[in-house]
Design a protein around this motif. Structure first.
Motif, PDB file in Angstrom:
ATOM      1  N   VAL A   1     -44.326 -12.894 -34.611  1.00 20.56           N
ATOM      2  CA  VAL A   1     -44.954 -11.566 -34.603  1.00 20.56           C
ATOM      3  C   VAL A   1     -45.573 -11.214 -35.956  1.00 20.56           C
ATOM      4  O   VAL A   1     -46.706 -10.766 -36.030  1.00 20.56           O
ATOM      5  CB  VAL A   1     -43.921 -10.485 -34.182  1.00 20.56           C
TER       6      VAL A   1
ATOM      7  N   GLU B   1     -45.285  -3.656 -40.669  1.00 21.37           N
ATOM      8  CA  GLU B   1     -44.385  -4.748 -40.264  1.00 21.37           C
ATOM      9  C   GLU B   1     -43.041  -4.203 -39.781  1.00 21.37           C
ATOM     10  O   GLU B   1     -42.477  -4.709 -38.806  1.00 21.37           O
ATOM     11  CB  GLU B   1     -44.164  -5.714 -41.433  1.00 21.37           C
TER      12      GLU B   1
ATOM     13  N   LYS C   1     -43.427  -3.016 -36.300  1.00 12.14           N
ATOM     14  CA  LYS C   1     -43.410  -4.155 -35.380  1.00 12.14           C
ATOM     15  C   LYS C   1     -41.978  -4.645 -35.170  1.00 12.14           C
ATOM     16  O   LYS C   1     -41.603  -5.028 -34.065  1.00 12.14           O
ATOM     17  CB  LYS C   1     -44.275  -5.297 -35.900  1.00 12.14           C
TER      18      LYS C   1
ATOM     19  N   GLU D   1     -41.041  -4.400 -31.407  1.00  7.42           N
ATOM     20  CA  GLU D   1     -41.197  -5.674 -30.704  1.00  7.42           C
ATOM     21  C   GLU D   1     -40.034  -6.644 -30.922  1.00  7.42           C
ATOM     22  O   GLU D   1     -39.503  -7.206 -29.958  1.00  7.42           O
ATOM     23  CB  GLU D   1     -42.490  -6.354 -31.146  1.00  7.42           C
TER      24      GLU D   1
END
Length: 126
Positions: free
Chosen positions: A41, A111, A114, A118
């Motif tokens: 990712v 980041e 994320k 995720e």
């Protein structure tokens, strides 16, 4: 007849211990899994990846220690009190908060978002 029964019982014990031990991942396996998800990712550079690896190694080691303390208390046939549960829950929450605070220092805002949206959900047990 007695020998057969003992053989069947010992086989059952061996298989059940193998199955229960097989279901749990080691700290290094958990860290590798987390790093693989970060690589997919975020694609961190070497220094950032090393910091993330240290954070997750510390987190999973502390989490396993807490878990083994809980299991040790349960195997001693002690009845867990509500206070014990609350204490363990606070310790667990503090481990997660510490991990996230350390990650905030290493990752950029984007980041970290994320990570929360995720990566973290994908690391939870299903």
């Amino acid at each position: 007849m007695r020998v057969r029964l003992m053989l069947i019982m010992s086989l059952f014990v061996i298989l059940s211990s193998f199955i229960s031990a097989h279901g749990q991942k080691s700290v290094s396996e958990k860290v590798s899994n987390a790093l693989a998800k970060f690589d997919a990712v975020i694609k961190p550079d070497k220094a950032k990846r090393s910091s993330i690896e240290t954070i997750f190694t510390d987190f999973y080691t502390a989490h396993e220690k807490l878990r083994s303390n809980i299991q040790g208390a349960a195997s001693d046939n002690r009845q867990p009190l509500q206070q014990d549960y609350q204490s363990i829950r606070k310790q667990n929450e503090s481990l997660f908060a510490d991990r996230d605070n350390r990650l905030k220092k290493v990752l950029s805002t984007e980041e970290f978002k994320k990570w929360k949206d995720e990566i973290e959900p994908s690391l939870r047990k299903k």
